[in-house]
Design an enzyme around this catalytic site. Sequence first.
Site, short mmCIF file in Angstrom:
data_model
loop_
_atom_site.label_atom_id
_atom_site.label_comp_id
_atom_site.label_asym_id
_atom_site.label_seq_id
_atom_site.Cartn_x
_atom_site.Cartn_y
_atom_site.Cartn_z
N ASP A 353 0.84 -1.19 0.00
CA ASP A 353 0.00 0.00 0.00
C ASP A 353 0.88 1.25 0.00
O ASP A 353 1.84 1.36 0.77
CB ASP A 353 -0.89 -0.03 1.25
CG ASP A 353 -1.86 1.11 1.31
OD1 ASP A 353 -2.75 1.18 0.46
OD2 ASP A 353 -1.72 1.93 2.25
N GLU A 390 1.80 -0.44 -5.05
CA GLU A 390 0.86 0.63 -5.37
C GLU A 390 1.73 1.88 -5.49
O GLU A 390 2.14 2.48 -4.50
CB GLU A 390 -0.18 0.80 -4.26
CG GLU A 390 -1.22 1.85 -4.60
CD GLU A 390 -2.19 2.10 -3.46
OE1 GLU A 390 -3.37 2.32 -3.74
OE2 GLU A 390 -1.76 2.08 -2.28
#
Length: 419
Positions: A353, A390
């Site tokens: 993330d 990401e």
Amino acid sequence: MMYFGSGLERKYFPPTDDIGGFKVRPGNFLSNGAVRVDEGVNFTIHSNGAESCSLCLFRVGEHEPYAVIPFPESCRLGDTYSMVVYGLKPKDFEYAYQFDGEYNPGKGLLFDKTKYILDPYAKSVAGQENWGKEKLVSERIYKGRVVDGGYDWGNFKNTSLEPKDMIIYEMHVRGFTQDKSSGVEHRGTYEGIREKIPYLLELGINAVELMPVFEFDETEDVRVVDGEKLLNYWGYSPVCFFSPNVAYAADTRAGKAGNEFRSLIHELNANGIEVILDVVFNHTAEGNEMGPCFSFKGIDNNIYYMLTPDGKYYNFSGCGNVMNCNHPIVQQFILECLRYWVVSYRVDGFRFDLASIMGRNEDGSPMSKPPLLQSLAFDPVLGNVKLIAEAWDAGGLYQVGSFPSWNRWADTAMTCAAS
């Protein structure tokens, strides 16, 4: 008794100190966390800035320790504290630490010997068993539990799909089966997903990406909107990186959640389905200056977080703080964590993330060859796992298509949950 060595070379080393009625001796300084050993438990933790450290022992479910054991000087090497405490049975206690040192927020130092500090290497976090149960202020103490892996992987072999062949289904562990329409017995759990494997095979997918399973506290920021109580449902606010979320287990007894999750991974792989974990190394649940101090802040706040020159928190995550990923100590922590999930849980890959944060220097500036990303790319234990970034962060660093890869990293702009 405690032994070192093996076979005929094993030699017994007796306790060297008696502290408050507890027999102790220097432990294994290379074994982070709390690990069961012959006749006791080995506790190891490190702090660069602390002047001293004490181990706090709690009876199960209690919020005041029944014993506080200072680490003697013989149990400290460099910045590492390691001590074997004899006579402890893992099922009978929970533990935390207290660190003493300078308190100077302007310098990023937050040592407070009155605070109970969660072991970042704890393999299980106590008191998290009941989903959605709000805690009183006096109960908001995070404590670790000692659990044994105790899982026999036998001749298990990961599926090892080629990335180009993967069809990934992203899911929330609880949300996937929580509704009664799922038709499973153990709704909202790891076991519930295992019950739905035939359904996943019918869909034609060959990989699942699980939204965060690292321990988090869904009640940390409860709010009521239009009469409905809203929780921190998604899990993107880590409390402990080495511990699976106990509330996601059908059997929430100490140590059972880990093996339930291992069984799920084992059976998914046996059916040709790989397991990718969505991991959050960009920030933690400790937040900014207004947030709680329960783990990294109380150990080495100025090392684990990116701080401004006046001791404030950079916020490239949009969540209050930013992990200082390219500091050598934090690099080591993240590497050890990922290795643990690969070795102990046999996961097939990780989706990171806001991964661009992991490529920032200690002053927040982007790096062309981030040491952490390079270390993960070439680590031998992680050699076959998928590394998916990401590739942006909330500080404006957008690297989709240009994320540092060493031919190992894949990148994505965003993923969307399915349930």
